[in-house]
Design a protein around this motif. Structure first.
Motif, PDB file in Angstrom:
ATOM      1  N   ASP A  37       0.823  -1.209   0.000  1.00 28.92           N
ATOM      2  CA  ASP A  37       0.000   0.000   0.000  1.00 28.92           C
ATOM      3  C   ASP A  37       0.859   1.262   0.000  1.00 28.92           C
ATOM      4  OD1 ASP A  37      -2.578   1.369   0.210  1.00 28.92           O
ATOM      5  OD2 ASP A  37      -1.870   1.929   2.217  1.00 28.92           O
ATOM      6  N   ALA A  38       1.861   1.313   0.858  1.00 24.29           N
ATOM      7  CA  ALA A  38       2.714   2.503   0.943  1.00 24.29           C
ATOM      8  C   ALA A  38       3.498   2.734  -0.348  1.00 24.29           C
ATOM      9  CB  ALA A  38       3.666   2.385   2.134  1.00 24.29           C
ATOM     10  N   LEU A  39       3.901   1.649  -0.995  1.00 30.81           N
ATOM     11  CA  LEU A  39       4.668   1.764  -2.239  1.00 30.81           C
ATOM     12  C   LEU A  39       3.781   1.901  -3.470  1.00 30.81           C
ATOM     13  CD1 LEU A  39       7.323  -0.993  -1.503  1.00 30.81           C
ATOM     14  CD2 LEU A  39       7.770   1.455  -1.715  1.00 30.81           C
ATOM     15  N   LYS A  40       2.469   1.651  -3.290  1.00 32.01           N
ATOM     16  CA  LYS A  40       1.527   1.640  -4.426  1.00 32.01           C
ATOM     17  C   LYS A  40       2.006   0.657  -5.495  1.00 32.01           C
ATOM     18  CE  LYS A  40      -0.871   5.073  -2.692  1.00 32.01           C
ATOM     19  NZ  LYS A  40      -1.090   4.709  -1.311  1.00 32.01           N
ATOM     20  N   GLU A  41       2.413  -0.522  -5.013  1.00 34.28           N
ATOM     21  CA  GLU A  41       2.981  -1.542  -5.889  1.00 34.28           C
ATOM     22  C   GLU A  41       2.658  -2.919  -5.313  1.00 34.28           C
ATOM     23  OE1 GLU A  41       7.433  -2.868  -7.439  1.00 34.28           O
ATOM     24  OE2 GLU A  41       7.205  -1.030  -6.316  1.00 34.28           O
ATOM     25  N   ASP A  42       2.359  -3.868  -6.182  1.00 36.36           N
ATOM     26  CA  ASP A  42       2.098  -5.241  -5.755  1.00 36.36           C
ATOM     27  C   ASP A  42       3.410  -6.014  -5.740  1.00 36.36           C
ATOM     28  OD1 ASP A  42       1.181  -7.772  -5.211  1.00 36.36           O
ATOM     29  OD2 ASP A  42       0.108  -8.016  -7.101  1.00 36.36           O
ATOM     30  N   LEU A  43       3.879  -6.336  -4.554  1.00 37.47           N
ATOM     31  CA  LEU A  43       5.132  -7.078  -4.402  1.00 37.47           C
ATOM     32  C   LEU A  43       4.896  -8.557  -4.122  1.00 37.47           C
ATOM     33  CD1 LEU A  43       7.154  -4.503  -2.260  1.00 37.47           C
ATOM     34  CD2 LEU A  43       7.425  -5.001  -4.691  1.00 37.47           C
ATOM     35  N   SER A  44       3.721  -9.065  -4.476  1.00 36.35           N
ATOM     36  CA  SER A  44       3.430 -10.472  -4.209  1.00 36.35           C
ATOM     37  C   SER A  44       4.417 -11.400  -4.922  1.00 36.35           C
ATOM     38  CB  SER A  44       1.992 -10.819  -4.593  1.00 36.35           C
ATOM     39  OG  SER A  44       1.768 -10.577  -5.962  1.00 36.35           O
ATOM     40  N   TRP A  45       4.951 -10.972  -6.067  1.00 37.56           N
ATOM     41  CA  TRP A  45       5.957 -11.770  -6.775  1.00 37.56           C
ATOM     42  C   TRP A  45       7.204 -11.964  -5.906  1.00 37.56           C
ATOM     43  CZ3 TRP A  45      10.778  -9.771  -7.449  1.00 37.56           C
ATOM     44  CH2 TRP A  45      10.907  -8.390  -7.280  1.00 37.56           C
ATOM     45  N   TRP A  50       9.443 -15.952  -1.134  1.00 28.47           N
ATOM     46  CA  TRP A  50      10.282 -15.837   0.056  1.00 28.47           C
ATOM     47  C   TRP A  50       9.596 -16.344   1.325  1.00 28.47           C
ATOM     48  CZ3 TRP A  50      15.213 -15.410   1.189  1.00 28.47           C
ATOM     49  CH2 TRP A  50      16.091 -14.928   0.220  1.00 28.47           C
ATOM     50  N   PHE A  51       8.278 -16.180   1.421  1.00 31.00           N
ATOM     51  CA  PHE A  51       7.617 -16.485   2.687  1.00 31.00           C
ATOM     52  C   PHE A  51       6.601 -17.625   2.635  1.00 31.00           C
ATOM     53  CE2 PHE A  51       9.170 -12.168   3.044  1.00 31.00           C
ATOM     54  CZ  PHE A  51       9.806 -12.218   4.265  1.00 31.00           C
ATOM     55  N   PHE A  52       6.154 -18.034   1.446  1.00 28.53           N
ATOM     56  CA  PHE A  52       5.092 -19.029   1.383  1.00 28.53           C
ATOM     57  C   PHE A  52       5.438 -20.271   0.563  1.00 28.53           C
ATOM     58  CE2 PHE A  52       3.066 -14.907   2.071  1.00 28.53           C
ATOM     59  CZ  PHE A  52       2.455 -15.156   3.287  1.00 28.53           C
ATOM     60  N   GLU A  53       6.544 -20.264  -0.127  1.00 31.56           N
ATOM     61  CA  GLU A  53       6.935 -21.416  -0.931  1.00 31.56           C
ATOM     62  C   GLU A  53       8.222 -22.011  -0.374  1.00 31.56           C
ATOM     63  OE1 GLU A  53       7.216 -19.851  -4.890  1.00 31.56           O
ATOM     64  OE2 GLU A  53       5.041 -19.643  -5.085  1.00 31.56           O
ATOM     65  N   LYS A  54       8.455 -23.253  -0.668  1.00 30.92           N
ATOM     66  CA  LYS A  54       9.665 -23.922  -0.191  1.00 30.92           C
ATOM     67  C   LYS A  54      10.738 -23.861  -1.265  1.00 30.92           C
ATOM     68  CE  LYS A  54       7.312 -26.894   3.007  1.00 30.92           C
ATOM     69  NZ  LYS A  54       7.146 -28.202   3.577  1.00 30.92           N
ATOM     70  N   THR A  77      21.947 -17.903 -14.826  1.00 30.26           N
ATOM     71  CA  THR A  77      20.705 -18.671 -14.808  1.00 30.26           C
ATOM     72  C   THR A  77      20.170 -18.746 -13.385  1.00 30.26           C
ATOM     73  OG1 THR A  77      21.429 -19.997 -16.686  1.00 30.26           O
ATOM     74  CG2 THR A  77      19.676 -20.916 -15.327  1.00 30.26           C
ATOM     75  N   GLN A  78      18.867 -18.549 -13.255  1.00 29.07           N
ATOM     76  CA  GLN A  78      18.220 -18.697 -11.952  1.00 29.07           C
ATOM     77  C   GLN A  78      17.834 -20.162 -11.800  1.00 29.07           C
ATOM     78  OE1 GLN A  78      14.250 -17.100 -11.337  1.00 29.07           O
ATOM     79  NE2 GLN A  78      14.837 -16.413  -9.302  1.00 29.07           N
ATOM     80  N   LYS A  79      18.576 -20.890 -10.979  1.00 28.00           N
ATOM     81  CA  LYS A  79      18.298 -22.304 -10.731  1.00 28.00           C
ATOM     82  C   LYS A  79      17.288 -22.477  -9.601  1.00 28.00           C
ATOM     83  CE  LYS A  79      22.276 -24.883 -11.958  1.00 28.00           C
ATOM     84  NZ  LYS A  79      23.493 -25.533 -11.462  1.00 28.00           N
ATOM     85  N   GLY A  80      17.365 -21.622  -8.607  1.00 25.43           N
ATOM     86  CA  GLY A  80      16.412 -21.664  -7.500  1.00 25.43           C
ATOM     87  C   GLY A  80      15.187 -20.842  -7.836  1.00 25.43           C
ATOM     88  N   SER A  81      14.281 -20.720  -6.880  1.00 24.94           N
ATOM     89  CA  SER A  81      13.035 -20.006  -7.148  1.00 24.94           C
ATOM     90  C   SER A  81      12.905 -18.679  -6.400  1.00 24.94           C
ATOM     91  CB  SER A  81      11.849 -20.901  -6.797  1.00 24.94           C
ATOM     92  OG  SER A  81      11.902 -21.254  -5.425  1.00 24.94           O
ATOM     93  N   LEU A  82      13.856 -18.350  -5.546  1.00 21.70           N
ATOM     94  CA  LEU A  82      13.757 -17.092  -4.807  1.00 21.70           C
ATOM     95  C   LEU A  82      14.394 -15.946  -5.590  1.00 21.70           C
ATOM     96  CD1 LEU A  82      14.629 -18.226  -1.173  1.00 21.70           C
ATOM     97  CD2 LEU A  82      12.389 -17.984  -2.232  1.00 21.70           C
TER      98      LEU A  82
END
Length: 148
Positions: A37-45, A50-54, A77-82
């Motif tokens: 809300d403060a950033l007026k941006e969706d940071l769900s990506w 970082w907080f809900f996936e393994k 290359t991004q091998k991991g998912s974070l």
């Protein structure tokens, strides 16, 4: 997060969160929603992996090609998912260095590779991906050395 937003914006957003929730009992979602809300941006990506996936943080130097004129193609290359920042340290044969940096925002739209094509004026001795402040589960694939 601070690297991605910049020191001033991160500090202001964190202070806004603290002002909103001072004396209350916030939950993690309150932190995420306050930042969004403060950033007026969706940071769900960013929040989701970082907080809900393994997932795990892992980048690799998957390709380094240098032509005779000193133009280098470097592929990460991004091998991991974070989503983590990209930091390349180019060491030249005269022991000077040059850094190439990109924030974690680069991975926002699902990219799996990061490419740099650049002409360097000095011969490259070594390229190192990441630094000690950037998490990476496998640092063995983060170094390229000339002649090896």
């Amino acid at each position: 997060m601070r690297d991605m937003l910049g020191q001033e914006k991160f500090k202001a957003t964190l202070q806004e969160y603290m002002a909103r929730w001072n004396g209350k009992h916030p939950m993690p979602y309150d932190f995420f929603f306050s930042f969004n809300d403060a950033l007026k941006e969706d940071l769900s990506w960013y929040w989701k992996p970082w907080f809900f996936e393994k997932g795990y943080p892992d980048l690799a130097l998957s390709e380094v090609a240098i032509d005779k004129k000193g133009k280098a193609k470097i592929v990460v290359t991004q091998k991991g998912s974070l989503p983590i920042p990209i930091r390349l340290i180019v060491l030249f044969t005269d022991n000077s260095t040059e850094e190439i940096n990109e924030t974690a925002r680069y991975w926002k739209n699902g990219a799996k590779t990061f490419e740099v094509e650049k002409k360097f004026s000095k011969p490259i001795q070594k390229i190192t991906l990441s630094g000690l402040m950037i998490p990476d589960v496998n640092r063995k694939d983060n170094v390229w050395e000339a002649g090896k």
